[in-house]
Design an enzyme around this catalytic site. Structure first.
Site, PDB file in Angstrom:
ATOM      1  N   TRP A  63       0.833  -1.197   0.000  1.00 57.53           N
ATOM      2  CA  TRP A  63       0.000   0.000   0.000  1.00 57.53           C
ATOM      3  C   TRP A  63       0.867   1.246   0.000  1.00 57.53           C
ATOM      4  CZ3 TRP A  63      -2.950   0.704   5.332  1.00 57.53           C
ATOM      5  CH2 TRP A  63      -2.100   0.357   6.386  1.00 57.53           C
ATOM      6  N   ASN A  64       0.234   2.378  -0.331  1.00 54.55           N
ATOM      7  CA  ASN A  64       0.956   3.641  -0.469  1.00 54.55           C
ATOM      8  C   ASN A  64       0.222   4.745   0.280  1.00 54.55           C
ATOM      9  OD1 ASN A  64       2.847   2.732  -2.652  1.00 54.55           O
ATOM     10  ND2 ASN A  64       0.933   2.510  -3.776  1.00 54.55           N
ATOM     11  N   HIS A  71      -7.227  19.792  -6.963  1.00 54.88           N
ATOM     12  CA  HIS A  71      -7.449  20.030  -8.400  1.00 54.88           C
ATOM     13  C   HIS A  71      -6.293  19.448  -9.210  1.00 54.88           C
ATOM     14  CE1 HIS A  71     -10.941  22.774  -7.705  1.00 54.88           C
ATOM     15  NE2 HIS A  71     -10.402  22.676  -6.492  1.00 54.88           N
ATOM     16  N   HIS A  75     -10.218  16.026 -12.689  1.00 52.80           N
ATOM     17  CA  HIS A  75     -10.829  16.380 -11.405  1.00 52.80           C
ATOM     18  C   HIS A  75     -12.142  17.118 -11.559  1.00 52.80           C
ATOM     19  CE1 HIS A  75      -8.575  20.178 -12.144  1.00 52.80           C
ATOM     20  NE2 HIS A  75      -9.524  20.743 -11.428  1.00 52.80           N
ATOM     21  N   HIS A  81     -15.406  26.203  -4.942  1.00 54.41           N
ATOM     22  CA  HIS A  81     -14.032  26.461  -5.402  1.00 54.41           C
ATOM     23  C   HIS A  81     -13.829  27.944  -5.723  1.00 54.41           C
ATOM     24  CE1 HIS A  81     -10.238  26.087  -7.393  1.00 54.41           C
ATOM     25  NE2 HIS A  81     -10.698  26.107  -8.624  1.00 54.41           N
ATOM     26  N   HIS A 210     -14.737  29.640 -14.320  1.00 54.92           N
ATOM     27  CA  HIS A 210     -14.825  29.480 -12.867  1.00 54.92           C
ATOM     28  C   HIS A 210     -15.799  30.504 -12.280  1.00 54.92           C
ATOM     29  CE1 HIS A 210     -11.092  27.183 -13.525  1.00 54.92           C
ATOM     30  NE2 HIS A 210     -11.335  26.631 -12.363  1.00 54.92           N
TER      31      HIS A 210
HETATM   32  C1  23J Z   1      -7.236  28.063  -9.095  1.00 50.62           C
HETATM   33  C2  23J Z   1      -7.071  29.268  -9.728  1.00 50.62           C
HETATM   34  C3  23J Z   1      -7.219  29.359 -11.090  1.00 50.62           C
HETATM   35  C4  23J Z   1      -7.554  28.218 -11.807  1.00 50.62           C
HETATM   36  C5  23J Z   1      -7.747  26.980 -11.167  1.00 50.62           C
HETATM   37  C6  23J Z   1      -7.571  26.933  -9.822  1.00 50.62           C
HETATM   38  C7  23J Z   1      -8.131  25.776 -11.938  1.00 50.62           C
HETATM   39  O1  23J Z   1      -8.029  25.715 -13.121  1.00 50.62           O
HETATM   40  C8  23J Z   1      -8.760  24.615 -11.300  1.00 50.62           C
HETATM   41  O2  23J Z   1      -8.250  23.506 -11.390  1.00 50.62           O
HETATM   42  O3  23J Z   1      -9.836  24.779 -10.716  1.00 50.62           O
HETATM   43  S1  23J Z   1      -7.748  28.340 -13.537  1.00 50.62           S
HETATM   44 MN    MN Z   2     -10.216  22.694 -10.759  1.00 53.31          MN
END
Ligand code: 23J
Ligand code: MN
Length: 259
Positions: A63-64, A71, A75, A81, A210
């Site tokens: 195991w590890n 992210h 994902h 987020h 986002h």
């Molecule tokens: C944090 C800030 C900017 C970005 C991201 C994360 C992601 O792309 C992400 O994986 O959610 S652009």
């Molecule tokens: Mn992300």
């Protein structure tokens, strides 16, 4: 009596009439992670550390331990987020209603445009033209941008970094409110390291996918692969993130059912 719908479904999977396609990248130290400008805190790359391997540390077991940012690799992005999604109820990996982790997908093929222009941005006009051929994007379905970007070999080609930042295709800033509000999609998925285009930090608003998707309580899927194996319409995605308490996202084994 006819078989129940679930018995028919199980038989179709067993018999191969429904195929299951893996939309996930392998998760290893070399898995590309988002490269933000140096003024921002970085995410950990994936790391694996052996605990035991049928040896003195554990004679009968292997195991590890692993570590990574939420992210990392293929994902799931939860609404919490982004600051625009922070006040929705049930906006974290452990509280999103689980029924939302199974939803149909629309796959928009932008691979020809992206082969000519790494900064290609998908617009509402392009999506409306796609709908003329494939039907209207249904509420509660995913929109996945097929770019064939995941076929690029190595982190350098994948990030496509220049002095002015990364050059990777993504949604045009005007597409995000169109999909979130006029189509009420469940989320946006892309083959790039994140859901936004490489140059999105300089868009208005910055990181429009986002900002707009999470600001409408929608989800994201990033670093998808094998989108070229999906039909434009009809695939069913299974996308449960890990049940991290208060998590903003997690690596995800994204599966597509195609029948
Ligand atoms: C944090 C800030 C900017 C970005 C991201 C994360 C992601 O792309 C992400 O994986 O959610 S652009
Ligand atoms: Mn992300």
């Amino acid at each position: 009596m006819a078989d129940s719908i679930l018995a028919q479904f199980a038989a179709a999977i067993l018999g191969g009439t429904i195929k299951i396609i893996d939309l996930s990248q392998p998760l290893e130290a070399a898995t590309p992670i988002i490269q933000l400008p140096p003024e921002f805190a970085p995410s950990w790359p994936f790391r694996l550390e052996e605990i035991s391997h049928y040896d003195s540390r554990g004679p009968a077991w292997y195991w590890n331990n692993f570590a990574c940012g939420e992210h990392t690799g293929t994902h799931f992005d939860a609404p919490v987020h982004w600051v625009t999604g922070k006040d929705y109820p049930n906006n974290t990996t452990d509280t999103i209603p689980v029924a939302k982790f199974i939803a149909p997908a629309n796959v928009i093929d932008c691979s020809a445009e992206v082969a000519k222009d790494a900064d290609f941005l998908l617009t509402p006009d392009h999506v409306v033209a796609w709908e003329k051929g494939h039907g209207r994007i249904a509420a509660g379905s995913w929109v996945l941008m097929r770019t064939d970007w995941s076929k690029r070999k190595g982190a350098e080609a994948f990030h496509n970094m220049r002095e002015d930042g990364s050059h990777v295709p993504g949604p045009h800033p005007t597409l995000v409110p169109f999909l979130a509000k006029e189509r009420d999609v469940i989320g946006w998925g892309s083959e790039g390291v994140g859901t936004d285009a490489g140059q999105a930090y300089r868009f208005d608003p910055p990181f429009p996918c986002h900002t707009g998707m999470h600001g409408s309580n929608k989800f994201g899927l990033a670093s998808l692969i094998n989108l070229d194996l999906l039909p434009p319409k009809g695939a069913l995605l299974i996308t449960p993130p890990l049940k991290i308490v208060s998590g903003s996202g997690s690596p995800c084994r994204v599966l597509a059912l195609v029948g």
